[in-house]
Design a protein around this motif. Structure first.
Motif, PDB file in Angstrom:
ATOM      1  N   PRO A  20      -3.954  24.712 -13.846  1.00  0.00           N
ATOM      2  CA  PRO A  20      -5.401  24.651 -14.109  1.00  0.00           C
ATOM      3  C   PRO A  20      -5.822  25.530 -15.282  1.00  0.00           C
ATOM      4  O   PRO A  20      -6.792  25.233 -15.971  1.00  0.00           O
ATOM      5  N   ASP A  21      -5.071  26.603 -15.520  1.00  0.00           N
ATOM      6  CA  ASP A  21      -5.356  27.527 -16.616  1.00  0.00           C
ATOM      7  C   ASP A  21      -5.025  26.938 -17.975  1.00  0.00           C
ATOM      8  O   ASP A  21      -5.447  27.437 -19.008  1.00  0.00           O
ATOM      9  N   LEU A  22      -4.218  25.883 -17.960  1.00  0.00           N
ATOM     10  CA  LEU A  22      -3.786  25.240 -19.194  1.00  0.00           C
ATOM     11  C   LEU A  22      -4.867  24.301 -19.741  1.00  0.00           C
ATOM     12  O   LEU A  22      -4.863  23.950 -20.924  1.00  0.00           O
ATOM     13  N   LEU A  23      -5.781  23.889 -18.887  1.00  0.00           N
ATOM     14  CA  LEU A  23      -6.815  22.940 -19.302  1.00  0.00           C
ATOM     15  C   LEU A  23      -7.717  23.565 -20.366  1.00  0.00           C
ATOM     16  O   LEU A  23      -8.125  24.717 -20.242  1.00  0.00           O
ATOM     17  N   GLY A  24      -8.003  22.791 -21.408  1.00  0.00           N
ATOM     18  CA  GLY A  24      -8.841  23.276 -22.499  1.00  0.00           C
ATOM     19  C   GLY A  24      -8.058  23.980 -23.594  1.00  0.00           C
ATOM     20  O   GLY A  24      -8.598  24.254 -24.658  1.00  0.00           O
ATOM     21  N   ARG A  25      -6.786  24.278 -23.342  1.00  0.00           N
ATOM     22  CA  ARG A  25      -5.952  24.946 -24.354  1.00  0.00           C
ATOM     23  C   ARG A  25      -5.549  23.943 -25.426  1.00  0.00           C
ATOM     24  O   ARG A  25      -5.509  22.726 -25.180  1.00  0.00           O
ATOM     25  N   ILE A  26      -5.194  24.476 -26.595  1.00  0.00           N
ATOM     26  CA  ILE A  26      -4.834  23.622 -27.724  1.00  0.00           C
ATOM     27  C   ILE A  26      -3.346  23.766 -28.023  1.00  0.00           C
ATOM     28  O   ILE A  26      -2.867  24.855 -28.311  1.00  0.00           O
ATOM     29  N   LEU A  27      -2.619  22.650 -27.921  1.00  0.00           N
ATOM     30  CA  LEU A  27      -1.199  22.640 -28.261  1.00  0.00           C
ATOM     31  C   LEU A  27      -1.029  22.053 -29.655  1.00  0.00           C
ATOM     32  O   LEU A  27      -1.501  20.955 -29.921  1.00  0.00           O
ATOM     33  N   VAL A  28      -0.366  22.818 -30.522  1.00  0.00           N
ATOM     34  CA  VAL A  28      -0.226  22.411 -31.921  1.00  0.00           C
ATOM     35  C   VAL A  28       1.235  22.172 -32.251  1.00  0.00           C
ATOM     36  O   VAL A  28       2.088  23.029 -31.994  1.00  0.00           O
ATOM     37  N   HIS A  29       1.508  21.004 -32.801  1.00  0.00           N
ATOM     38  CA  HIS A  29       2.865  20.678 -33.256  1.00  0.00           C
ATOM     39  C   HIS A  29       2.741  20.053 -34.626  1.00  0.00           C
ATOM     40  O   HIS A  29       2.317  18.898 -34.749  1.00  0.00           O
ATOM     41  N   GLY A  30       3.083  20.805 -35.670  1.00  0.00           N
ATOM     42  CA  GLY A  30       2.918  20.305 -37.025  1.00  0.00           C
ATOM     43  C   GLY A  30       1.450  20.020 -37.301  1.00  0.00           C
ATOM     44  O   GLY A  30       0.589  20.836 -36.979  1.00  0.00           O
ATOM     45  N   PRO A  31       1.171  18.840 -37.856  1.00  0.00           N
ATOM     46  CA  PRO A  31      -0.201  18.516 -38.241  1.00  0.00           C
ATOM     47  C   PRO A  31      -1.084  18.080 -37.078  1.00  0.00           C
ATOM     48  O   PRO A  31      -2.290  17.959 -37.225  1.00  0.00           O
ATOM     49  N   ALA A  33      -2.770  18.409 -33.279  1.00  0.00           N
ATOM     50  CA  ALA A  33      -3.165  19.334 -32.221  1.00  0.00           C
ATOM     51  C   ALA A  33      -3.861  18.561 -31.118  1.00  0.00           C
ATOM     52  O   ALA A  33      -4.604  17.614 -31.372  1.00  0.00           O
ATOM     53  N   VAL A  34      -3.595  18.954 -29.871  1.00  0.00           N
ATOM     54  CA  VAL A  34      -4.195  18.260 -28.735  1.00  0.00           C
ATOM     55  C   VAL A  34      -4.851  19.279 -27.809  1.00  0.00           C
ATOM     56  O   VAL A  34      -4.309  20.353 -27.539  1.00  0.00           O
ATOM     57  N   ARG A  35      -6.039  18.948 -27.340  1.00  0.00           N
ATOM     58  CA  ARG A  35      -6.734  19.765 -26.343  1.00  0.00           C
ATOM     59  C   ARG A  35      -6.406  19.179 -24.968  1.00  0.00           C
ATOM     60  O   ARG A  35      -6.717  18.024 -24.692  1.00  0.00           O
ATOM     61  N   LEU A  36      -5.728  19.987 -24.136  1.00  0.00           N
ATOM     62  CA  LEU A  36      -5.234  19.475 -22.866  1.00  0.00           C
ATOM     63  C   LEU A  36      -6.380  19.238 -21.885  1.00  0.00           C
ATOM     64  O   LEU A  36      -7.198  20.123 -21.636  1.00  0.00           O
ATOM     65  N   THR A  37      -6.410  18.029 -21.326  1.00  0.00           N
ATOM     66  CA  THR A  37      -7.482  17.683 -20.386  1.00  0.00           C
ATOM     67  C   THR A  37      -6.954  17.312 -19.004  1.00  0.00           C
ATOM     68  O   THR A  37      -7.722  17.197 -18.060  1.00  0.00           O
ATOM     69  N   GLU A  38      -5.646  17.119 -18.887  1.00  0.00           N
ATOM     70  CA  GLU A  38      -5.079  16.706 -17.598  1.00  0.00           C
ATOM     71  C   GLU A  38      -3.629  17.169 -17.511  1.00  0.00           C
ATOM     72  O   GLU A  38      -2.840  16.928 -18.427  1.00  0.00           O
ATOM     73  N   VAL A  39      -3.267  17.832 -16.412  1.00  0.00           N
ATOM     74  CA  VAL A  39      -1.904  18.335 -16.225  1.00  0.00           C
ATOM     75  C   VAL A  39      -1.485  18.160 -14.763  1.00  0.00           C
ATOM     76  O   VAL A  39      -2.321  17.914 -13.897  1.00  0.00           O
ATOM     77  N   GLU A  40      -0.185  18.291 -14.516  1.00  0.00           N
ATOM     78  CA  GLU A  40       0.332  18.240 -13.152  1.00  0.00           C
ATOM     79  C   GLU A  40       1.391  19.321 -12.970  1.00  0.00           C
ATOM     80  O   GLU A  40       2.255  19.494 -13.814  1.00  0.00           O
ATOM     81  N   ALA A  41       1.330  20.017 -11.837  1.00  0.00           N
ATOM     82  CA  ALA A  41       2.311  21.068 -11.560  1.00  0.00           C
ATOM     83  C   ALA A  41       3.465  20.506 -10.744  1.00  0.00           C
ATOM     84  O   ALA A  41       3.277  19.650  -9.879  1.00  0.00           O
ATOM     85  N   TYR A  42       4.679  20.982 -11.067  1.00  0.00           N
ATOM     86  CA  TYR A  42       5.873  20.609 -10.312  1.00  0.00           C
ATOM     87  C   TYR A  42       6.594  21.865  -9.863  1.00  0.00           C
ATOM     88  O   TYR A  42       6.775  22.801 -10.643  1.00  0.00           O
ATOM     89  N   GLY A  43       7.000  21.882  -8.584  1.00  0.00           N
ATOM     90  CA  GLY A  43       7.430  23.117  -7.933  1.00  0.00           C
ATOM     91  C   GLY A  43       8.917  23.403  -7.966  1.00  0.00           C
ATOM     92  O   GLY A  43       9.685  22.804  -8.708  1.00  0.00           O
ATOM     93  N   LEU A  44       9.299  24.323  -7.125  1.00  0.00           N
ATOM     94  CA  LEU A  44      10.635  24.896  -7.143  1.00  0.00           C
ATOM     95  C   LEU A  44      11.655  24.052  -6.382  1.00  0.00           C
ATOM     96  O   LEU A  44      11.290  23.224  -5.538  1.00  0.00           O
ATOM     97  N   PRO A  45      12.952  24.271  -6.666  1.00  0.00           N
ATOM     98  CA  PRO A  45      14.017  23.564  -5.961  1.00  0.00           C
ATOM     99  C   PRO A  45      13.863  23.690  -4.448  1.00  0.00           C
ATOM    100  O   PRO A  45      13.576  24.777  -3.945  1.00  0.00           O
ATOM    101  N   GLY A  46      14.030  22.583  -3.746  1.00  0.00           N
ATOM    102  CA  GLY A  46      13.952  22.593  -2.301  1.00  0.00           C
ATOM    103  C   GLY A  46      12.539  22.608  -1.750  1.00  0.00           C
ATOM    104  O   GLY A  46      12.335  22.391  -0.557  1.00  0.00           O
TER     105      GLY A  46
END
Length: 200
Positions: A20-31, A33-46
Motif C-alpha cells: 500500500p505504501d508503494l501506491l503513488g510512487r514513481i518508477l523511472v526506467h530510462g525515458p 516513468a510510471v505512477r503506481l496505482t495498483e499493486v499486489e503483495a505476495y508472501g513467504l514460502p509455505g
DNA sequence: GTGCAGATACACT
DNA sequence: GTGTATCTGCACG
C-alpha cells in the motif's frame, strides 16, 4: 514535492506492508516513468500458496530471495512479462507485483513499445501491459531500484488520496487474501477478474 | 460496459 | 505432462 529517492529499508518489511505504501510512487526506467496505482503483495514460502516463492527458492524466483528493492521479472502464459519488487532481507522470499500505473513521462516511448492502439489510461493498465510499457523483460531481472545511480529509480511521489484493498486477481489459490491494493477511483486501475481455469 | 476463446513457452512436478 | 500473478479481439448490450 516527493522527488526524493526511496531507500532500501523501505523494502525491508513484509510485502503486504510495503504494497500500500508503494501506491503513488514513481518508477523511472530510462525515458519512461510510471505512477503506481495498483499493486499486489505476495508472501513467504509455505505461507502464501499464490506466491512464486511458496515452494522455496528456484532459479526463477531467486531475485525475491535476494536483498530487498530489486526487480523480479518473470515470464508467464507463454508471452507475458510481469514485474515485482523484492521485500524483506536476503533469504526471505517475497515481493510486490506491479499491477498497473499511469505513465507520467515518456508517453511516446511507452506507446511505441505497446504497439497496439490504446488510450493513455490503458498503456500500463495490467501487469503485463505495464511491463511492456516500461520495457521490462528477462534482461531486467534483478535490477536494483535503490542503488541511486542505476537505470532503475524509484521516487517518493505524492501520497494518494484514498487507498482500497481487496482480493488478488488471476490467482487460483489464496485469492481470498486481501493483498491487492489500489488508489480509489483511479481510471488506470485494472478491472477485477477472478481466476478462470483454462479449458482444453 | 460484459463475456468468452485462443495464443504461447516456460518452470516445475 | 500440467498449469500459469495475462492480453487481445470479437461478440453482444
Amino acid at each position: 514535492m516527493g522527488s526524493g529517492l526511496l531507500k532500501r529499508d523501505f523494502f525491508d518489511r513484509p510485502s503486504h506492508e510495503v504494497a500500500p505504501d508503494l501506491l503513488g510512487r514513481i518508477l523511472v526506467h530510462g525515458p519512461v516513468a510510471v505512477r503506481l496505482t495498483e499493486v499486489e503483495a505476495y508472501g513467504l514460502p509455505g505461507e502464501d500458496p499464490a506466491s512464486h516463492t511458496f515452494r522455496g527458492p528456484t532459479p526463477r524466483n531467486a531475485v525475491m530471495f535476494g536483498p530487498p528493492g530489486h526487480l523480479y521479472v518473470y515470464f508467464t502464459y507463454g508471452m507475458h512479462f510481469c514485474a515485482n519488487l523484492s521485500c524483506l532481507p536476503e533469504g526471505m522470499g517475497c515481493g510486490v507485483l506491479l499491477r498497473a500505473g499511469e505513465i507520467v513521462s515518456g508517453l511516446s516511448q511507452a506507446r511505441a513499445r505497446r504497439g497496439v492502439a490504446v488510450s493513455d489510461r490503458d498503456l500500463a493498465r495490467g501487469p503485463a501491459r505495464l511491463a511492456v510499457a516500461m520495457g521490462f523483460d528477462r534482461a531486467h531481472n534483478g535490477l536494483d531500484a535503490c542503488s541511486g545511480d542505476g537505470e532503475l529509480v524509484l521516487l517518493e511521489g505524492e501520497s494518494p488520496s484514498a487507498i482500497r484493498s481487496g482480493p488478488r486477481t488471476g490467482v487460483s489459490t489464496g485469492a481470498d487474501t486481501p493483498w491487492r491494493f489500489w488508489i480509489d477511483g483511479d481510471p488506470t486501475v485494472s478491472p477485477y477478474r477472478r481466476h478462470v481455469a483454462r479449458r482444453r
